[in-house]
Design an enzyme around this catalytic site. Structure first.
Site, mmCIF file in Angstrom:
data_model
loop_
_atom_site.group_PDB
_atom_site.id
_atom_site.type_symbol
_atom_site.label_atom_id
_atom_site.label_comp_id
_atom_site.label_asym_id
_atom_site.label_seq_id
_atom_site.Cartn_x
_atom_site.Cartn_y
_atom_site.Cartn_z
ATOM 1 N N CYS A 121 26.943 40.120 35.873
ATOM 2 C CA CYS A 121 27.661 41.397 35.754
ATOM 3 C C CYS A 121 27.311 42.132 34.469
ATOM 4 O O CYS A 121 27.559 43.329 34.352
ATOM 5 C CB CYS A 121 29.167 41.168 35.815
ATOM 6 S SG CYS A 121 29.674 40.309 37.297
ATOM 7 N N HIS A 258 32.802 47.068 32.755
ATOM 8 C CA HIS A 258 32.438 46.453 34.035
ATOM 9 C C HIS A 258 33.673 46.474 34.937
ATOM 10 O O HIS A 258 34.774 46.114 34.510
ATOM 11 C CB HIS A 258 31.956 45.023 33.786
ATOM 12 C CG HIS A 258 31.879 44.196 35.026
ATOM 13 N ND1 HIS A 258 31.294 44.658 36.190
ATOM 14 C CD2 HIS A 258 32.329 42.939 35.298
ATOM 15 C CE1 HIS A 258 31.395 43.712 37.114
ATOM 16 N NE2 HIS A 258 32.021 42.672 36.603
ATOM 17 N N ASN A 289 34.022 45.003 43.044
ATOM 18 C CA ASN A 289 33.236 44.521 41.902
ATOM 19 C C ASN A 289 31.776 44.404 42.343
ATOM 20 O O ASN A 289 31.431 43.488 43.078
ATOM 21 C CB ASN A 289 33.811 43.182 41.448
ATOM 22 C CG ASN A 289 33.039 42.533 40.314
ATOM 23 O OD1 ASN A 289 31.890 42.873 40.048
ATOM 24 N ND2 ASN A 289 33.667 41.577 39.647
HETATM 25 O O1 UT7 Z 1 32.716 40.129 37.585
HETATM 26 C C1 UT7 Z 1 32.563 38.940 36.883
HETATM 27 C C2 UT7 Z 1 33.788 38.544 36.178
HETATM 28 N N1 UT7 Z 1 34.869 38.349 37.129
HETATM 29 C C3 UT7 Z 1 36.096 38.710 36.787
HETATM 30 O O2 UT7 Z 1 36.280 39.236 35.725
HETATM 31 C C4 UT7 Z 1 37.225 38.376 37.726
HETATM 32 C C5 UT7 Z 1 38.322 37.756 36.935
HETATM 33 N N2 UT7 Z 1 39.457 37.243 37.715
HETATM 34 C C6 UT7 Z 1 40.294 38.025 38.434
HETATM 35 O O3 UT7 Z 1 40.077 39.199 38.586
HETATM 36 C C7 UT7 Z 1 41.565 37.384 38.943
HETATM 37 O O4 UT7 Z 1 41.664 36.075 38.442
HETATM 38 C C8 UT7 Z 1 41.726 37.374 40.488
HETATM 39 C C9 UT7 Z 1 41.953 38.774 40.993
HETATM 40 C C10 UT7 Z 1 40.485 36.750 41.119
HETATM 41 C C11 UT7 Z 1 42.955 36.545 40.881
HETATM 42 O O5 UT7 Z 1 44.110 37.049 40.237
HETATM 43 P P1 UT7 Z 1 45.061 36.092 39.404
HETATM 44 O O6 UT7 Z 1 46.173 36.914 38.920
HETATM 45 O O7 UT7 Z 1 44.240 35.375 38.378
HETATM 46 O O8 UT7 Z 1 45.604 35.112 40.526
HETATM 47 P P2 UT7 Z 1 45.602 33.500 40.563
HETATM 48 O O9 UT7 Z 1 44.270 32.991 40.918
HETATM 49 O O10 UT7 Z 1 46.246 32.992 39.296
HETATM 50 O O11 UT7 Z 1 46.601 33.228 41.763
HETATM 51 C C12 UT7 Z 1 47.957 33.675 41.731
HETATM 52 C C13 UT7 Z 1 48.656 33.315 43.040
HETATM 53 C C14 UT7 Z 1 48.501 31.858 43.448
HETATM 54 O O12 UT7 Z 1 49.694 31.480 44.103
HETATM 55 P P3 UT7 Z 1 50.847 30.689 43.332
HETATM 56 O O13 UT7 Z 1 50.206 29.440 42.813
HETATM 57 O O14 UT7 Z 1 51.283 31.619 42.219
HETATM 58 O O15 UT7 Z 1 51.885 30.486 44.374
HETATM 59 C C15 UT7 Z 1 47.363 31.890 44.454
HETATM 60 O O16 UT7 Z 1 47.439 30.825 45.381
HETATM 61 O O17 UT7 Z 1 48.084 34.089 44.118
HETATM 62 C C16 UT7 Z 1 47.593 33.196 45.154
HETATM 63 N N3 UT7 Z 1 46.368 33.766 45.673
HETATM 64 C C17 UT7 Z 1 46.335 34.669 46.676
HETATM 65 N N4 UT7 Z 1 47.306 35.215 47.427
HETATM 66 C C18 UT7 Z 1 46.949 36.117 48.361
HETATM 67 C C19 UT7 Z 1 45.098 33.555 45.253
HETATM 68 N N5 UT7 Z 1 44.250 34.310 45.953
HETATM 69 C C20 UT7 Z 1 44.981 34.998 46.836
HETATM 70 C C21 UT7 Z 1 44.659 35.945 47.829
HETATM 71 N N6 UT7 Z 1 45.672 36.487 48.553
HETATM 72 N N7 UT7 Z 1 43.395 36.351 48.045
#
Ligand code: UT7
Length: 333
Positions: A121, A258, A289
């Site tokens: 990226c 980005h 993204n």
């Molecule tokens: O481009 C290169 C660099 N990449 C980035 O910069 C991306 C960086 N990361 C992110 O943008 C975020 O981490 C995500 C958008 C991918 C995820 O968001 P998050 O706030 O970090 O969510 P998380 O992984 O901590 O998950 C939170 C909750 C979990 O449930 P519990 O444990 O709180 O009950 C997950 O199981 O959301 C759940 N979850 C989902 N729910 C619905 C994880 N993925 C999904 C989904 N739909 N797709």
């Protein structure tokens, strides 16, 4: 005996940008079922409402050529005037030759230097830093820097952590000589100790040689640690890039990070204490993204919609798999 050295232009700047947005619009509703998610979750967690996925005809090369033609036209340059082509991509599926050489040929250039770089990226910002040095160092006069991805080819549509984020597109910029400074010093680096956070889940050789058929390799991401690293560590890098440019947050016109996640965009602007007057690129809402393509696409949109004017200062900052990052202040073409 003393060798001769190249003498370059006093300064370099981005002369023009161009983008290509694939034709197929994919709304959240189309992907939620496979990942047991919802439109609302995706919007709140990432700010994405829809993204573009390329059709089979919209190859990496095709999208890159289209974006480059737009940038060439905007710069008022002929293809023969390009003497270096740098392509930042992780989704050109052929190991060799480089897609840069193929793009250079299709554009009708006159045998420029052409090569691909792998900085995920952050690839576009790495390319701009190199182009700046090439033009000022005399290795090239006009450098075409392309960020292009077809991440849909490397996305597992059942992976909850990535299926809604990754998307396709191409952006190009032409860097050339300038009377005034137009690209400030780059602040770049790597954090290879965190390499596992974003990676191809299995290499092609292991996959190809597997005794039992395996699903095609895909990009895996440990999203939350990347999210925290991007939101905090990258704010320091952005401030350092401003400092090295001699531009204060109050003097900055545009912020073009980005487009990884809208919450990261907001967190960075907050941590860096950017004032309300700074225009912030938010292309991710409709583009997802697009990795190396996200900054040139976002910058193109700001220019086209009149939110960034020629001569404005813009802070670019990109980060991704490696982990690697690069940031610099540029003057908007
Ligand atoms: O481009 C290169 C660099 N990449 C980035 O910069 C991306 C960086 N990361 C992110 O943008 C975020 O981490 C995500 C958008 C991918 C995820 O968001 P998050 O706030 O970090 O969510 P998380 O992984 O901590 O998950 C939170 C909750 C979990 O449930 P519990 O444990 O709180 O009950 C997950 O199981 O959301 C759940 N979850 C989902 N729910 C619905 C994880 N993925 C999904 C989904 N739909 N797709």
């Amino acid at each position: 005996m003393a060798l001769r050295e190249a003498a370059g232009a006093p300064h370099a700047r981005i002369l023009a940008v161009g983008g290509y947005r694939p034709s197929r619009v994919v709304p959240n509703s189309e992907i939620v079922d496979a990942i047991d998610s919802s439109d609302e979750w995706i919007r709140t967690r990432s700010g994405i409402t829809e993204r573009r996925w390329a059709t089979p005809e919209e190859t990496v090369q095709m999208m890159a050529v289209a974006a480059s033609r737009k940038a060439l036209a905007a710069a008022g340059l002929e293809p023969e005037q390009i003497d270096c082509v740098i392509v930042a991509t992780v989704s050109h599926m052929l190991q060799t030759p480089s897609v840069a050489a193929l793009i250079a040929d299709e554009l009708g250039t006159d045998h420029p230097a052409a090569f691909d770089i792998s900085a995920a990226c952050a690839g576009f910002c790495h390319g701009i830093a190199m182009a700046n040095d090439f033009v000022r160092g005399g290795s090239a006069r006009h450098v075409l820097v392309i960020g292009v991805e077809r991440l849909s080819d490397l996305t597992n549509l059942h992976d909850r952590g990535t299926a809604f984020i990754f998307a396709d597109g191409a952006g190009a910029a032409i860097v050339g000589p300038s009377d005034e400074p137009g690209i400030a010093p780059v602040v770049w680096g790597s954090a290879g100790e965190q390499a596992d956070l974003i990676r191809q889940n299995v290499d092609w050789l292991t996959w190809g040689n597997a005794a039992e058929p395996m699903e095609q390799p895909y990009l895996a991401m440990d999203g939350n640690p990347v999210f925290r690293w991007a939101s905090f560590a990258m704010a320091k890098i952005g401030l350092e890039a401003l400092d090295r440019a001699g531009v204060t947050p109050e003097e900055l016109d545009c912020f073009v990070p980005h487009q990884a996640n809208m919450r990261i965009v907001d967190a960075l602007a907050r941590s860096m204490k950017l004032p309300e007057s700074v225009t912030i690129a938010r292309d991710i809402a409709t583009m997802g993204n697009t990795s190396a393509a996200s900054i040139p696409l976002a910058l193109e949109r700001l220019i086209e919609e009149g939110d960034a004017k020629s001569g404005d200062t813009a802070l670019l900052i990109a980060f991704g798999a490696g982990l690697v990052y690069a940031a610099q202040v540029v003057v908007v073409p």
